[in-house]
Scaffold this active site. Structure first.
Site, PDB file in Angstrom:
ATOM      1  N   SER A  87       7.509   7.382  -4.166  1.00  0.00           N
ATOM      2  CA  SER A  87       7.093   6.594  -3.006  1.00  0.00           C
ATOM      3  C   SER A  87       8.262   5.915  -2.316  1.00  0.00           C
ATOM      4  CB  SER A  87       6.091   5.533  -3.446  1.00  0.00           C
ATOM      5  OG  SER A  87       6.737   4.502  -4.170  1.00  0.00           O
ATOM      6  N   THR A 198       5.165   2.377  -1.782  1.00  0.00           N
ATOM      7  CA  THR A 198       6.201   1.480  -1.261  1.00  0.00           C
ATOM      8  C   THR A 198       6.469   0.441  -2.325  1.00  0.00           C
ATOM      9  OG1 THR A 198       5.446   1.679   1.033  1.00  0.00           O
ATOM     10  CG2 THR A 198       6.588  -0.337   0.511  1.00  0.00           C
ATOM     11  N   THR A 216      10.673   1.955   1.300  1.00  0.00           N
ATOM     12  CA  THR A 216       9.668   3.015   1.156  1.00  0.00           C
ATOM     13  C   THR A 216      10.158   4.362   1.667  1.00  0.00           C
ATOM     14  OG1 THR A 216       7.352   3.535   1.690  1.00  0.00           O
ATOM     15  CG2 THR A 216       8.666   2.675   3.463  1.00  0.00           C
ATOM     16  N   ARG A 226       8.439   9.257  12.280  1.00  0.00           N
ATOM     17  CA  ARG A 226       7.459   8.181  12.095  1.00  0.00           C
ATOM     18  C   ARG A 226       8.095   7.017  11.328  1.00  0.00           C
ATOM     19  NH1 ARG A 226       5.038   5.457   7.394  1.00  0.00           N
ATOM     20  NH2 ARG A 226       2.979   4.734   8.000  1.00  0.00           N
ATOM     21  N   GLY A 228       6.966   3.360   9.525  1.00  0.00           N
ATOM     22  CA  GLY A 228       5.790   2.590   9.112  1.00  0.00           C
ATOM     23  C   GLY A 228       6.021   1.102   9.309  1.00  0.00           C
ATOM     24  N   ASP A 229       5.281   0.314   8.543  1.00  0.00           N
ATOM     25  CA  ASP A 229       5.395  -1.145   8.650  1.00  0.00           C
ATOM     26  C   ASP A 229       6.595  -1.692   7.874  1.00  0.00           C
ATOM     27  OD1 ASP A 229       4.169  -0.302   6.272  1.00  0.00           O
ATOM     28  OD2 ASP A 229       3.131  -2.212   5.995  1.00  0.00           O
ATOM     29  N   THR A 249       2.056  -3.308   1.197  1.00  0.00           N
ATOM     30  CA  THR A 249       2.098  -1.868   0.936  1.00  0.00           C
ATOM     31  C   THR A 249       0.761  -1.302   1.396  1.00  0.00           C
ATOM     32  OG1 THR A 249       1.226  -2.115  -1.308  1.00  0.00           O
ATOM     33  CG2 THR A 249       3.618  -2.105  -1.085  1.00  0.00           C
ATOM     34  N   GLY A 250       0.713   0.011   1.572  1.00  0.00           N
ATOM     35  CA  GLY A 250      -0.517   0.629   2.046  1.00  0.00           C
ATOM     36  C   GLY A 250      -0.354   1.152   3.460  1.00  0.00           C
ATOM     37  N   GLY A 252       0.594   1.596   6.744  1.00  0.00           N
ATOM     38  CA  GLY A 252       1.478   0.828   7.617  1.00  0.00           C
ATOM     39  C   GLY A 252       0.959   0.669   9.021  1.00  0.00           C
TER      40      GLY A 252
HETATM   41  N1  ASP Z   1       3.390   0.944   4.025  1.00  0.00           N
HETATM   42  C1  ASP Z   1       4.040   2.222   3.877  1.00  0.00           C
HETATM   43  C2  ASP Z   1       4.092   2.900   5.199  1.00  0.00           C
HETATM   44  O1  ASP Z   1       3.095   2.894   5.901  1.00  0.00           O
HETATM   45  C3  ASP Z   1       3.404   3.131   2.918  1.00  0.00           C
HETATM   46  C4  ASP Z   1       2.858   2.531   1.679  1.00  0.00           C
HETATM   47  O2  ASP Z   1       3.023   1.370   1.408  1.00  0.00           O
HETATM   48  O3  ASP Z   1       2.192   3.206   0.905  1.00  0.00           O
HETATM   49  O4  ASP Z   1       5.103   3.492   5.476  1.00  0.00           O
END
Ligand code: ASP
Length: 345
Positions: A87, A198, A216, A226, A228-229, A249-250, A252
């Site tokens: 990850s 992440t 991440t 791309r 992410g957050d 995390t999760g 983004g």
């Molecule tokens: N937050 C991360 C993203 O969207 C991915 C993740 O945390 O699983 O890039």
């Protein structure tokens, strides 16, 4: 304050000579805020559950007097350099073209500084590159080819981040995309899903100084380019030395629209406990979710996790769906704590 080109090159050469992971001394110390009189805090480190090894490393460092951001970055470096963690960093799952593109950001509470990199390639420790952006430039965020070139100039080692395991997962995913394409489907049971992952880590010292970092490889199989957050200050992580720090995390895309790490710190500033602040931010995420991502019962089809740490050492974590955990290390040692949640899974 600016750094002359000559000074920059001299520093880069010195860092390069130091080897694989550049030592990053403060380039220009900024006056830290004075600690409020009578302040009593507790050292603590909070992270996503994959930081269970890292929180202990970071905690030992802050207790030994190290800077909270340096400590948190040392904590996430463990996952970045672990080829088995798919990850983040080395071994992270690639984009749809098989290229590993990494994102990271960090904030240093005492000096109110931030740094970030997005879509960087070939460097295993983007958290340290984000800190180098913070320490050595007048900017906050570098992306793409420029970020990679900057990292190399600063002495970071370029390497192939696509491990054999991640390459095979990518080929399996690719071959199963379309039954009618020219790629023959793998005849095995290995399930390859659209995955995320992440690491976010936040640290506070006994005197209430904070640091936060998120790093991440982003969503697996993402569209090239791309971001992410994680590299977005205020979304992937945020830290205000007068209040606390938060990270995520999760999914983004859901977090970017709510700037949730900033929001959580603002909720804590208004007096909310860390866990309540995380839950309140999740409610905002749900309110901002577009119809196509809503499942039965008006619940989002994705998950998102928030982690928060107050200046006094109080901490909390929350996820959209039950069953989540987050890592903590304080005087009671390193452990996983159950996350609060909005919905039963
Ligand atoms: N937050 C991360 C993203 O969207 C991915 C993740 O945390 O699983 O890039």
């Amino acid at each position: 304050m600016s750094l002359s080109r000559r000074e920059f090159l001299e520093r880069s050469a010195a860092i390069s000579a130091a080897g694989f992971m550049p030592r990053l001394p403060d380039a220009w110390p900024v006056a830290a805020e004075p600690v409020p009189a009578g302040f009593r805090g507790r050292p603590c480190v909070v992270s996503s559950s994959n930081g269970i090894r890292g929180v202990k490393v970071a905690y030992d460092k802050i207790v030994a007097g190290e800077d909270p951001l340096d400590a948190a970055i040392a904590g996430v470096n463990i996952q970045e350099l672990d080829p088995n963690d798919q990850s983040v960093g080395l071994g992270g799952l690639p984009n749809e073209e098989g290229v590993v593109q990494l994102d990271a950001s960090c904030m240093h509470g005492p000096t109110r500084r931030a740094g970030a990199v997005g879509c960087i390639e070939g460097i295993a420790t983007p958290s340290l590159v984000a800190k180098a952006v913070m320490d050595y430039t007048d900017h906050v965020m570098l992306v793409g080819e420029g970020a990679t070139r900057f990292a190399k100039a600063m002495g970071f080692k370029e390497q192939n981040l696509l491990t054999e395991k991640s390459r095979q997962d990518w080929m399996r995913w690719k071959s199963r995309l379309n039954a009618n394409d020219a790629w023959l489907d793998h005849n095995d049971d290995i399930k390859i899903k659209f995955t995320t992952g992440t690491i976010n880590m936040n640290a506070v010292t006994a005197s209430g100084d904070l640091g936060s970092v998120t790093t991440t490889s982003g969503m697996a199989w993402k569209v090239p380019g791309r971001i992410g957050d994680s590299p977005i200050v205020g979304a992937g992580q945020y830290c205000d030395n007068t209040v606390g720090a938060a990270g995520s995390t999760g999914r983004g895309e859901a977090n970017i629209k709510t700037c949730a790490s900033f929001l959580i710190v603002e909720f804590m500033r208004q007096g909310m406990a860390p866990q309540a602040a995380c839950l309140k931010a999740l409610e905002r995420v749900v309110a901002m979710t577009e119809a196509r991502l809503m499942g039965p019962g008006g619940r989002p089809k994705f998950d998102l996790e928030f982690y928060a740490l107050a200046k006094n050492g109080d901490f909390g974590g929350a996820t959209l769906y039950s069953g989540g955990k987050f890592a903590v290390c304080d005087e009671r040692g390193a452990r996983l704590e159950p996350a609060a949640f909005l919905y039963q899974r």
